[in-house]
Design a protein around this motif. Sequence first.
Motif, mmCIF file in Angstrom:
data_model
loop_
_atom_site.group_PDB
_atom_site.id
_atom_site.type_symbol
_atom_site.label_atom_id
_atom_site.label_comp_id
_atom_site.label_asym_id
_atom_site.label_seq_id
_atom_site.Cartn_x
_atom_site.Cartn_y
_atom_site.Cartn_z
ATOM 1 N N HIS A 10 0.300 -1.569 0.015
ATOM 2 C CA HIS A 10 0.062 -0.157 0.093
ATOM 3 C C HIS A 10 0.441 1.740 0.109
ATOM 4 C CE1 HIS A 10 -4.008 -1.280 0.538
ATOM 5 N NE2 HIS A 10 -3.860 -2.444 0.648
ATOM 6 N N GLU A 14 0.979 3.782 -2.734
ATOM 7 C CA GLU A 14 0.333 5.635 -2.753
ATOM 8 C C GLU A 14 1.103 6.439 -2.656
ATOM 9 O OE1 GLU A 14 -2.962 6.782 -1.498
ATOM 10 O OE2 GLU A 14 -2.579 4.853 -2.216
ATOM 11 N N ASN A 18 1.607 9.501 -5.264
ATOM 12 C CA ASN A 18 1.509 11.193 -5.124
ATOM 13 C C ASN A 18 3.019 11.444 -5.266
ATOM 14 O OD1 ASN A 18 -1.113 11.677 -4.343
ATOM 15 N ND2 ASN A 18 -0.054 9.593 -3.247
ATOM 16 N N PHE A 117 -6.607 6.494 1.369
ATOM 17 C CA PHE A 117 -5.173 7.236 2.235
ATOM 18 C C PHE A 117 -5.665 7.973 2.922
ATOM 19 C CE2 PHE A 117 -2.150 3.804 2.642
ATOM 20 C CZ PHE A 117 -1.367 4.016 3.736
ATOM 21 N N ILE A 142 0.624 11.365 1.467
ATOM 22 C CA ILE A 142 -0.697 10.466 1.524
ATOM 23 C C ILE A 142 -2.114 10.716 2.557
ATOM 24 C CG2 ILE A 142 1.118 8.668 0.289
ATOM 25 C CD1 ILE A 142 1.573 7.882 3.251
#
Length: 251
Positions: A10, A14, A18, A117, A142
């Motif tokens: 994850h 993420e 970003n 998130f 995030i």
Amino acid sequence: MIGAGNIAWHLTHEFTKNGIRIDKIINRNIEPARKLALETGAAFTNDFSVSNSDSDIIILAINDSAIKHVLERINVSNSIILHTSGSTDLEIFKGKANRYGVLYPLQSFTKYVPVDFSKVPICIEASDKHTLGVIMYLAGTISKRIHILNSEKRQIVHLAGVIANNFTNHLIVKTFDYLEKNKIDKQLLMPLIEETINKIEKDNPCEAQTGPARRKDINIIENHLKILHNEPELKDLYKVISDSIIAYYYK
Ligand SMILES: NC(=O)c1ccc[n+]([C@@H]2O[C@H](COP(=O)([O-])OP(=O)(O)OC[C@H]3O[C@@H](n4cnc5c(N)ncnc54)[C@H](OP(=O)(O)O)[C@@H]3O)[C@@H](O)[C@H]2O)c1
């Protein structure tokens, strides 16, 4: 990124989404690292030597029990090193790195199961003010919910999360098994489960409590315990939680 399990999966996705580049995935078993690296454009390896790493940050996203073991095998020079554990003290890094910290996302993560998130609270802690600033910036890419918590408070939050999430989930697993055994469609319970969560969000859960234990209806409780005579584990859970509800409301 050291680790290629649920949380590493994850965080890598993420951060990449970003604008934070994950240089390399390092994992004990090469296959999960290769898969995650292919998905996100990172390099991958099963070689844990990071002493010459020019990554700004090394994230140890591995089992709590493995953190100490891995720290004994690596040399951290200039990078900041973080772990993602709810229950491991910050001091585990003492003597192993100059700058270190914690980035603990308070949510239940499973690979390939999407999570928004931006709503996940992230608990952070650091060895010093400057490092805290860096971790805050990193976490802020995030999520909008950043909380500075020391190790003691983080462990309390983690414990509370285990009870609220893991135990609730287990109760639902046991309930579904029980319905299945009795050939009753478990979907029947879904609106009730949804309403339980909705009510917690809207009201004070203390006021939302209903049921035989809340009413202290001993006849119904005894009848339920009789029905559960062939289900000793469920019976024990029923009794412990009913006793706790009664003690809470009828002090
Ligand atoms: N998942 C969550 O919901 C969640 C949420 C917040 C925080 N966390 C924290 O994040 C950390 C990782 O959890 P996870 O759910 O991602 O676990 P996981 O999916 O089980 O992945 C564990 C990772 O640790 C590695 N590992 C295990 N033992 C090792 C050892 N002896 N040496 C080197 N690597 C080892 C595994 O490598 P292999 O692939 O080689 O086995 C794998 O990459 C834990 O501290 C956990 O408390 C998890």
